[in-house]
Design an enzyme around this catalytic site. Structure first.
Site, PDB file in Angstrom:
ATOM      1  N   GLY B 129      46.892  49.614  34.408  1.00  0.00           N
ATOM      2  CA  GLY B 129      47.805  48.959  35.350  1.00  0.00           C
ATOM      3  C   GLY B 129      47.038  48.299  36.477  1.00  0.00           C
ATOM      4  O   GLY B 129      46.956  48.845  37.584  1.00  0.00           O
ATOM      5  N   SER B 131      46.549  44.144  36.694  1.00  0.00           N
ATOM      6  CA  SER B 131      47.132  42.840  37.036  1.00  0.00           C
ATOM      7  C   SER B 131      48.598  42.958  37.438  1.00  0.00           C
ATOM      8  O   SER B 131      49.324  43.822  36.933  1.00  0.00           O
ATOM      9  CB  SER B 131      47.042  41.903  35.840  1.00  0.00           C
ATOM     10  OG  SER B 131      45.711  41.626  35.537  1.00  0.00           O
ATOM     11  N   GLU B 246      34.506  46.815  31.358  1.00  0.00           N
ATOM     12  CA  GLU B 246      35.443  46.045  30.556  1.00  0.00           C
ATOM     13  C   GLU B 246      34.771  44.953  29.740  1.00  0.00           C
ATOM     14  O   GLU B 246      35.127  44.712  28.603  1.00  0.00           O
ATOM     15  CB  GLU B 246      36.513  45.421  31.456  1.00  0.00           C
ATOM     16  CG  GLU B 246      37.522  44.614  30.673  1.00  0.00           C
ATOM     17  CD  GLU B 246      38.731  44.216  31.522  1.00  0.00           C
ATOM     18  OE1 GLU B 246      39.819  44.221  30.982  1.00  0.00           O
ATOM     19  OE2 GLU B 246      38.572  43.910  32.714  1.00  0.00           O
ATOM     20  N   SER B 356      38.998  35.138  33.551  1.00  0.00           N
ATOM     21  CA  SER B 356      39.102  33.750  33.093  1.00  0.00           C
ATOM     22  C   SER B 356      37.739  33.060  33.155  1.00  0.00           C
ATOM     23  O   SER B 356      36.824  33.517  33.844  1.00  0.00           O
ATOM     24  CB  SER B 356      40.094  32.996  33.977  1.00  0.00           C
ATOM     25  OG  SER B 356      39.562  32.886  35.286  1.00  0.00           O
ATOM     26  N   GLU B 358      36.995  30.520  34.725  1.00  0.00           N
ATOM     27  CA  GLU B 358      36.709  30.133  36.107  1.00  0.00           C
ATOM     28  C   GLU B 358      36.118  31.307  36.891  1.00  0.00           C
ATOM     29  O   GLU B 358      35.142  31.151  37.636  1.00  0.00           O
ATOM     30  CB  GLU B 358      37.998  29.641  36.795  1.00  0.00           C
ATOM     31  CG  GLU B 358      38.450  28.262  36.332  1.00  0.00           C
ATOM     32  CD  GLU B 358      38.968  28.229  34.891  1.00  0.00           C
ATOM     33  OE1 GLU B 358      39.407  29.284  34.379  1.00  0.00           O
ATOM     34  OE2 GLU B 358      38.928  27.146  34.272  1.00  0.00           O
TER      35      GLU B 358
END
Lengths: 301, 373
Positions: B129, B131, B246, B356, B358
């Site tokens: 939990g 985002s 991750e 992402s 970016e």
């Protein structure tokens, strides 16, 4: 995935460190544009340290460096774009007894799309064969030096060196590794420039457009390096790999070239000036690509 | 398990390959696309248990915590072989890759003994939990709150992009516990029990029509102090440990194997067409993904180099996969049209999830190249 180490052995790591120290001492801090058209390294600087004999095989009295070790050295050497025939001489002395008997620098003549080219051909003896058995030197019928190749100084010659397949492959790997070193150095310079150069009151490197371009260039350098390290790895077996040497190396060099193009953009208006010197890396890599393509297209046996 | 696993990567691979050949259920190999949701769930649950019984759960976790005590190289090798063998993906990923290593660094003795065995055995499924609708790339701005209540907290808020939420027993949840404290000091990491009133899970349908994620709503959900990971207000520090786990090599090699299947199909489509060169170039780049993973594994002990390698890897595979599916969509023969349409839509997400492109490029520019923030 085949279990295979990507890292160089101790010989390679130590020798690369030595090359970095040596070149750092002589050329460190000097912009590449200041020495690209001069002769900043006397041959004795390289031969006194035995750097030209790094690749000599064990049975000929050498230290037993692998291709992977030599690639490590070539990456370190490539960072400086030093105009001296070290990589050519290392390959020559690895594969040719005649070259090992020479005190001075030795090169080869490569058949390329633009004719037969010998890097540093005006200042080296040119081997008639590399790895093809008893070999000697070509009689010197040297043509003009190509003004494009500032730091490789290729000379048009009449006759090409006869290459054994593996000798040609190894030299192609080392030239490609040199290209990766040049690309990595060029990116380091561009990043330093972006940290120092201010516009709108801030370093241009704080703009996300520049950051992402630089980050992408690093992705490309890593890919170019991975490609050449794969081809250089111990146990790389032509024919048994999913990608052959020729495709790996040409991909690596094209990718290195793309890095330098991007670095010119990061340097802005300075990027396309002669004195900033980014073009030196570009010319170096473009010429290496011509040589590697020639070497792997026309190689004998 | 045999001794050889601990001493030699080549032998480890042999053992793993042999085990996978026998362990992957025949039904799954033959008909995995056509199974009912119920049966799929059962096979995946069983798979987590099979991994544990076979000695392949927690390969790179230390032996004193119930892991196999091996390295990243073995972890990567096993994931590659499992993907090649078309093994199911169990539900244990969040627990094993994120919760367990974080428990080992920040957990109490009591938390480790309560949670690690269930994670490894496959009995307890975890979700993450992190985002929220208002906190994606900017994770520190989460607004789910955990209000102080006696010896614990009451959690209220919404999480999104939560994998496995519909089957999870626990949630590794970051929430705002100290609303008045400064940014980065106002969060805590909680180990929330999902089997409570006030927890509502709703699957999110993605552009491809599939649903890999869910959104989760919490209303006054209880978490006792004994289920807080790290100190009150130190949630950001704990989250950094989670995020370091991750990214990287395991994901890279798993994707490589999936992409390899697409690439082989693409090369067949392109034979004798004007796209042959383009596909051949992508093929080189894909094979280099595999070698970039090998490079990342070797660089693991050097933290800066590892960040570089794993961020580079993430953008490299995700953007390449998108290019592949674009080409596939354009040139697919009719019998493969559905596949490429699905993959094309599915891979739009790949350059967004797990950091992402970016964000990855910001990390590369600032943390690796040292460009100013």
């Amino acid at each position: 995935m085949t279990v295979r180490r990507m890292r160089a052995g101790e010989i390679g790591v130590l020798a690369a460190e030595g090359v970095r120290d040596l070149l750092g001492g002589v050329l460190g801090g000097t912009p590449v544009a200041d020495y690209a058209e001069t002769d900043p390294l006397g041959w004795s600087v390289l031969s006194d340290g035995g750097w030209d004999e790094l690749g000599v095989p064990e049975e000929a009295g050498g230290a037993g460096a692998t291709l992977r070790d030599l690639a490590e050295v070539a990456v370190a050497w490539g960072r400086f774009c030093a105009p001296a025939p070290l990589i050519e001489t290392i390959a020559a002395k690895r594969w040719s007894a005649a070259a090992r008997d020479q005190a001075g620098p030795v090169t080869v003549a490569v058949p390329t799309a633009a004719g037969v080219m010998a890097p540093y051909g005006a200042t080296c003896r040119v081997l008639s064969g590399l790895g093809t058995g008893p070999d000697g030197f070509l009689s010197e019928v040297a043509g003009p030096t190509d003004p494009f190749a500032l730091t490789l100084r290729t000379v048009s010659v009449d006759t090409a060196t006869a290459f054994a397949g593996e000798a040609a492959r190894e030299l192609a790997v080392l030239w490609t590794a040199e290209g990766v070193g040049a690309a990595r150095r060029c990116l380091t310079d561009a990043v330093d420039y972006a940290k120092g150069r201010k516009q709108f009151g801030v370093p241009i490197g704080s703009f996300q457009a520049i950051k992402h371009r630089a980050a992408h260039a690093l992705e490309l350098v890593e890919r170019a390096e991975t490609a050449v390290l794969w081809a250089a790895a111990d146990g790389y077996a032509e024919g048994a790999e999913s990608i052959d040497t020729r495709r790996l190396l040409l991909h690596s060099l094209s990718t290195s070239q793309e890095v330098v193009e991007s670095c010119i953009q990061i340097h802005g208006g300075m990027g396309f000036t002669w004195e900033m010197g980014v073009h030196v890396y570009l010319r170096h890599i473009v010429t290496l690509r011509e040589l590697v393509e020639g070497l792997l297209s026309h190689r004998a046996r | 398990m045999t001794l050889s696993r601990r001493t030699d990567l080549a032998l480890f691979r042999q053992d793993a390959e042999q085990w996978l050949r026998e362990a992957v259920p025949e039904r799954w190999k033959a008909e995995r696309g056509a199974l009912s949701e119920e049966e799929t769930t059962q096979i995946k649950r069983d798979w987590d248990r099979q991994l544990f019984e076979g000695g392949f759960a927690g390969l790179s976790l230390p032996a004193e915590h119930g892991g196999q005590g091996l390295g990243l190289a073995e972890e990567v090798a096993f994931h590659e072989l499992a993907a090649r063998a078309h093994a199911p993906e169990g539900f244990g990923r969040i627990g094993k890759i994120l919760t367990a290593p974080t428990l080992i660094v920040h957990g109490t003795e009591d938390q480790r003994s309560r949670f690690l065995p269930g994670i490894l055995s496959g009995e307890h499924i975890w979700c993450q939990g992190f985002s929220e609708p208002g906190a994606g790339s900017d994770l520190a701005s989460v607004s789910t709150t955990a209000r102080r209540d006696g010896n614990g907290y009451r959690v209220t808020g919404q999480k999104v992009w939560t994998s496995f939420a519909n089957v999870a027993d626990r949630c590794l949840l970051i929430a705002r516990t100290n609303p008045d404290a400064p940014r980065y000091r106002n969060l805590s990491m909680l180990l929330l029990d999902m089997h409570q009133p006030g927890v509502v899970v709703r699957p999110i349908k993605q552009i491809s029509g599939t649903s890999h994620f869910a959104e989760v709503f919490f209303e006054d959900v209880w978490v006792g102090d004994e289920d807080r990971l790290g100190a009150d207000g130190e949630g950001w520090k704990v989250a950094m440990t989670v995020l370091q786990n991750e990214r990287g090599a395991v994901e890279g090699i798993t994707r490589y194997v999936e992409m390899r299947g697409d690439m082989d199909l693409l090369l067949r489509h392109c034979v004798g067409t004007a796209y042959e060169r383009e596909a051949a170039d992508m093929d080189v780049r894909l094979e280099l993904v595999r070698w970039q993973v090998a490079k990342a594994v070797e660089l693991e002990p050097d933290p800066v180099a590892f960040v570089r390698a794993s961020s580079v890897l993430k953008v490299t595979w995700s953007e390449l996969w998108q290019e592949m599916t674009q080409l596939g969509l354009r040139i697919a023969p009719p019998e493969h049209r559905a596949h490429w349409r699905h993959q094309y839509l599915e891979t739009r997400a790949s350059s967004i999830y797990s950091g992402s492109s970016e964000i990855q490029r910001n990390i590369i520019a600032e943390r690796v190249l040292g460009l100013p923030k």
